[in-house]
Design a protein around this motif. Structure first.
Motif, PDB file in Angstrom:
ATOM      1  N   ASN A   1      33.767  51.256  77.777  1.00  0.00           N
ATOM      2  CA  ASN A   1      33.299  52.316  79.003  1.00  0.00           C
ATOM      3  C   ASN A   1      34.505  52.184  79.984  1.00  0.00           C
ATOM      4  O   ASN A   1      34.288  52.612  80.807  1.00  0.00           O
ATOM      5  N   SER A   2      34.605  51.096  80.072  1.00  0.00           N
ATOM      6  CA  SER A   2      36.500  50.809  81.640  1.00  0.00           C
ATOM      7  C   SER A   2      37.232  51.418  81.439  1.00  0.00           C
ATOM      8  O   SER A   2      37.564  51.360  82.265  1.00  0.00           O
ATOM      9  N   VAL A   3      37.771  51.840  80.608  1.00  0.00           N
ATOM     10  CA  VAL A   3      38.637  52.991  80.796  1.00  0.00           C
ATOM     11  C   VAL A   3      38.269  54.397  81.468  1.00  0.00           C
ATOM     12  O   VAL A   3      37.687  55.066  81.707  1.00  0.00           O
ATOM     13  N   TYR A   4      39.480  55.039  81.524  1.00  0.00           N
ATOM     14  CA  TYR A   4      39.305  56.599  81.999  1.00  0.00           C
ATOM     15  C   TYR A   4      38.242  57.801  80.800  1.00  0.00           C
ATOM     16  O   TYR A   4      39.020  57.822  79.579  1.00  0.00           O
ATOM     17  N   LYS A   5      37.309  57.996  81.120  1.00  0.00           N
ATOM     18  CA  LYS A   5      36.521  58.463  80.396  1.00  0.00           C
ATOM     19  C   LYS A   5      36.465  60.491  81.454  1.00  0.00           C
ATOM     20  O   LYS A   5      36.867  60.396  82.773  1.00  0.00           O
ATOM     21  N   GLU A   6      36.687  61.201  80.049  1.00  0.00           N
ATOM     22  CA  GLU A   6      37.297  62.552  81.274  1.00  0.00           C
ATOM     23  C   GLU A   6      35.784  63.026  82.170  1.00  0.00           C
ATOM     24  O   GLU A   6      34.824  62.929  81.553  1.00  0.00           O
ATOM     25  N   PHE A   7      36.219  63.816  83.047  1.00  0.00           N
ATOM     26  CA  PHE A   7      35.272  64.428  83.741  1.00  0.00           C
ATOM     27  C   PHE A   7      35.401  65.662  83.201  1.00  0.00           C
ATOM     28  O   PHE A   7      35.837  66.178  82.610  1.00  0.00           O
ATOM     29  N   ASP A   8      33.799  66.070  83.950  1.00  0.00           N
ATOM     30  CA  ASP A   8      33.146  67.717  83.993  1.00  0.00           C
ATOM     31  C   ASP A   8      34.473  68.048  84.612  1.00  0.00           C
ATOM     32  O   ASP A   8      35.008  68.166  85.524  1.00  0.00           O
ATOM     33  N   THR A   9      35.724  69.143  83.957  1.00  0.00           N
ATOM     34  CA  THR A   9      36.452  70.026  84.834  1.00  0.00           C
ATOM     35  C   THR A   9      35.751  70.585  85.890  1.00  0.00           C
ATOM     36  O   THR A   9      36.471  70.906  87.271  1.00  0.00           O
ATOM     37  N   ARG A  10      34.882  71.496  86.168  1.00  0.00           N
ATOM     38  CA  ARG A  10      34.409  71.860  86.852  1.00  0.00           C
ATOM     39  C   ARG A  10      33.768  70.915  88.466  1.00  0.00           C
ATOM     40  O   ARG A  10      34.135  71.277  89.793  1.00  0.00           O
ATOM     41  N   TYR A  11      34.130  69.544  87.768  1.00  0.00           N
ATOM     42  CA  TYR A  11      33.570  68.755  89.074  1.00  0.00           C
ATOM     43  C   TYR A  11      34.714  68.350  89.754  1.00  0.00           C
ATOM     44  O   TYR A  11      34.486  68.622  90.837  1.00  0.00           O
ATOM     45  N   ILE A  12      35.683  68.419  89.028  1.00  0.00           N
ATOM     46  CA  ILE A  12      36.901  68.001  89.668  1.00  0.00           C
ATOM     47  C   ILE A  12      37.586  68.937  90.282  1.00  0.00           C
ATOM     48  O   ILE A  12      38.044  68.615  91.544  1.00  0.00           O
ATOM     49  N   ASP A  13      37.317  70.543  89.730  1.00  0.00           N
ATOM     50  CA  ASP A  13      37.864  71.660  90.989  1.00  0.00           C
ATOM     51  C   ASP A  13      37.350  71.253  91.790  1.00  0.00           C
ATOM     52  O   ASP A  13      37.759  71.711  92.943  1.00  0.00           O
ATOM     53  N   TYR A  14      35.919  71.110  91.842  1.00  0.00           N
ATOM     54  CA  TYR A  14      35.118  71.109  93.123  1.00  0.00           C
ATOM     55  C   TYR A  14      35.400  70.570  94.142  1.00  0.00           C
ATOM     56  O   TYR A  14      35.661  70.266  94.621  1.00  0.00           O
ATOM     57  N   VAL A  15      35.789  69.171  93.781  1.00  0.00           N
ATOM     58  CA  VAL A  15      35.999  67.923  93.983  1.00  0.00           C
ATOM     59  C   VAL A  15      37.235  68.331  94.935  1.00  0.00           C
ATOM     60  O   VAL A  15      37.729  67.835  96.038  1.00  0.00           O
ATOM     61  N   THR A  16      37.974  69.086  93.981  1.00  0.00           N
ATOM     62  CA  THR A  16      39.790  69.155  94.791  1.00  0.00           C
ATOM     63  C   THR A  16      39.730  70.289  95.703  1.00  0.00           C
ATOM     64  O   THR A  16      40.247  70.223  96.499  1.00  0.00           O
ATOM     65  N   LYS A  17      38.540  70.911  94.872  1.00  0.00           N
ATOM     66  CA  LYS A  17      38.141  72.517  96.214  1.00  0.00           C
ATOM     67  C   LYS A  17      37.764  71.770  97.202  1.00  0.00           C
ATOM     68  O   LYS A  17      38.567  71.456  98.951  1.00  0.00           O
ATOM     69  N   VAL A  18      37.191  70.791  97.830  1.00  0.00           N
ATOM     70  CA  VAL A  18      36.630  69.968  98.508  1.00  0.00           C
ATOM     71  C   VAL A  18      37.712  69.767  99.679  1.00  0.00           C
ATOM     72  O   VAL A  18      37.790  69.805 100.945  1.00  0.00           O
ATOM     73  N   ALA A  19      38.132  68.995  98.771  1.00  0.00           N
ATOM     74  CA  ALA A  19      39.128  67.663  99.335  1.00  0.00           C
ATOM     75  C   ALA A  19      40.609  68.076 100.387  1.00  0.00           C
ATOM     76  O   ALA A  19      40.785  66.914 101.178  1.00  0.00           O
ATOM     77  N   HIS A  20      40.627  69.631  99.577  1.00  0.00           N
ATOM     78  CA  HIS A  20      41.317  69.584 100.765  1.00  0.00           C
ATOM     79  C   HIS A  20      41.339  71.243 101.683  1.00  0.00           C
ATOM     80  O   HIS A  20      41.782  72.384 102.196  1.00  0.00           O
TER      81      HIS A  20
END
Length: 441
Positions: free
Chosen positions: A128-147
Motif C-alpha cells: 500500500n506504499s505506492v499511490y492509491k487514488e483519492f476520493d475525487t470529491r476530497y481532491i476537489d475539496y482540498v484544491t478549493k480550500v488550498a486556493h
C-alpha cells in the motif's frame, strides 16, 4: 497576520494518543502567532462531530472538514429498487465474511498472529506504499480550500503525501514526514521469512514514488535529526529539510514519586492499529515470553491502548500473563510501579511513548529502533536490547535490581529536561515558519 493551513488525514481528538496531543500542543501555540486553519479528513459523521470539541477550544481557528460518506446520500447512485438493493448489499457483506473465514490467512486482520510464521508480510504496508487514488470529491475539496489565500500549507502523514501534486505553486508548501515509509518498508522486509522478487520490485516502486512526491513540496520537516539526515541523503540535498520534534507538554513530575517495580509488572503503551505496536506485542508473546518461561520467570504484562480487541483470544492463549487494559484516563498514575517495555522493530520518527514513560518516572527497556532519534544511552538512562534473549534477560535483570531502576529513572529525567524542553521545541517549529516566510511573528 500570516495564514497557515494544516491538512491531516484524521480528526486528532480526543487527546488519547501521543500524536493527537502533539498536534494539539502545536496548534495551541502557533494559533497565537499565525492565523491557523485546519482541514480534516473524517471517515464517519461521528468522527466529524469531534471537530466541535476543537471549535469550542479554539475560537480563533478556522476548520474545514471533509466527511467520507458511509451511508446513502445525495451523491449515491440511483437504483431501481432501493429495498432490494439494500438487501443485496447485506447479502454481499455476509458472503464476503464467510469467504474470509475460509482463508487460512489474510491481510485484513484475521491472520493468525502467533502461528503464522510470516505474519509481518501479511500485515506489511509495502503493497500500500505506492499511490492509491483519492476520493475525487476530497481532491476537489482540498484544491478549493488550498486556493483561498494561504501563505503556508502544511500536509502531514504519508497517507496524504500525494497532495503535493495539487497544491498551489505560489504558496510555501511543507510536508511533515512522521515516519519515513521507505525505512519502514526496509524494516518490515527484514522480518519477512523470505524476500521475493516482487517484494524488491514493490519496494523500489514505492521508494521512487516517495522520492517524487517529496519533490512537490518546497520544504520538509522530519521529527528527528536522524530522519533529517536520512532524508537529506535520500533526496540528495540538505536545504529546506528541517528537524522539528513533535511536542507533548508534560505535567511537572517533581512531585511524582518514583515507585519501584517489585512485583515483576511490565507495561506496554501503544495503539494496536499501528502495526509497529502490534508487531512489538506479538514479538513479546511469540518469542520473548517463551524464553522467560524457560527461565521460570513469573511476571504480568499489561498492554495499554485500543486496537487489540480482534486479537485478544490469540494473545491471551499464547500469553496468559497478558492483560489488554485498553484506554486509561491517567497514564502516569497507571504506569507507576511498573517497568515499561518498548520492543519496537519497525518504523522511523519519534516514539512519543518514551517521553510519556520518562515523565511518569518509570524505568524502561527498549530496542535501538524504539529509541531512534532520542539520545538516551544503554545502562545510563534505560536498557537497550535488540534480540529475543537479550531483551528477556534485560527484563529479568531490571526487575531484580531496584537501585538500577531508580538510577535509570532519575538520569533519564535529567537528560530529558536538558534536551527536550517543550517550549523550546515549540519555538523551534515557529522558527522554521519564520525562516520560510522570512518574517518575524
Amino acid at each position: 497576520m500570516k495564514k497557515i493551513l494544516f491538512i491531516i488525514p484524521c480528526v486528532p481528538y480526543p487527546l488519547n494518543s501521543g500524536g493527537n496531543q502533539a498536534f494539539f500542543q502545536m496548534v495551541d501555540y502557533i494559533r497565537h502567532k499565525i492565523s491557523v486553519s485546519v482541514l480534516f479528513y473524517a471517515w464517519t459523521v461521528d468522527e466529524a462531530k469531534r471537530v466541535e470539541k476543537l471549535e469550542d477550544l479554539w475560537g480563533d481557528v478556522d476548520f474545514y472538514t471533509f466527511v467520507k460518506e458511509t451511508k446513502e446520500g445525495p451523491d449515491s447512485p440511483l437504483v431501481r429498487n432501493p429495498f432490494y438493493y439494500k438487501w443485496l448489499k447485506k447479502l454481499k457483506t455476509s458472503i464476503e465474511r464467510k469467504m474470509r473465514r475460509q482463508l487460512l490467512s489474510t491481510s485484513n486482520g484475521t491472520v493468525d498472529l502467533l502461528k503464522d510464521k510470516d505474519f509481518v508480510r501479511e500485515k506489511s504496508v509495502l503493497p500500500n506504499s505506492v499511490y492509491k487514488e483519492f476520493d475525487t470529491r476530497y481532491i476537489d475539496y482540498v484544491t478549493k480550500v488550498a486556493h483561498t489565500g494561504f501563505d503556508i500549507i502544511q500536509v502531514e502523514f504519508y497517507e496524504l503525501i500525494a497532495l503535493g501534486y495539487v497544491l498551489p505553486q505560489n504558496v510555501q508548501t511543507i510536508f511533515v514526514h512522521h515516519e519515513l515509509r521507505y525505512i519502514r518498508n526496509e524494516n518490515e522486509m527484514n522480518l519477512f521469512q523470505a524476500i521475493w522478487p516482487s517484494d524488491r520490485m514493490n519496494f523500489l516502486i514505492a521508494k521512487d514514488f516517495e522520492w517524487n512526491a517529496l519533490q512537490k513540496y518546497k520544504h520538509i520537516i522530519a521529527l528527528t535529526e536522524v530522519d533529517r539526515l536520512l532524508l537529506a541523503n535520500f533526496l540528495g540535498r540538505e536545504d529546506h529539510i528541517y528537524a522539528s520534534p513533535a511536542v507533548i507538554k508534560f505535567e511537572s513530575n517533581s512531585e511524582t514519586e518514583f515507585i519501584p517495580c517489585v512485583h515483576r509488572r511490565f507495561t506496554f503503551v501503544g495503539y494496536g492499529e499501528h502495526f509497529p505496536n502490534l508487531d512489538a506485542v506479538v514479538w513479546l508473546c511469540k518469542e520473548i515470553v517463551p524464553y522467560l518461561r524457560e527461565c521460570n520467570f513469573e511476571f504480568t504484562l499489561q498492554v495499554v491502548g485500543m486496537g487489540y480487541e480482534r486479537y485478544s483470544a490469540e494473545l491471551r492463549t499464547a500469553c496468559p500473563e497478558i492483560e489488554l487494559v485498553g484506554f486509561v484516563e491517567n497514564l502516569t498514575s497507571f504506569l507507576q510501579g511498573s517497568i515499561a517495555l518498548v520492543p519496537i522493530r519497525i518504523g522511523s520518527g519519534m516514539r512519543m511513548k518514551i517521553l510519556d514513560i520518562v515523565s511518569s518516572n518509570v524505568p524502561f527497556i527498549t530496542t535501538s529502533k524504539g529509541l531512534e532519534g532520542i539520545h538516551f544511552s544503554h545502562g545510563v538512562d534505560c536498557l537497550i536490547a535488540d534480540n529475543t534473549i537479550d531483551f528477556a534477560d534485560a527484563m529479568i535483570k531490571l526487575s531484580n535490581d531496584l537501585e538500577l531502576q531508580k538510577m535509570l529513572v532519575y538520569q533519564a529525567n535529567d537528560k530529558m529536561k536538558n534536551m527536550y524542553n517543550p517550549q523550546e521545541m515549540l519555538d523551534r517549529r515557529l522558527s522554521v515558519y519564520t525562516s520560510i516566510l522570512k518574517d518575524e511573528f
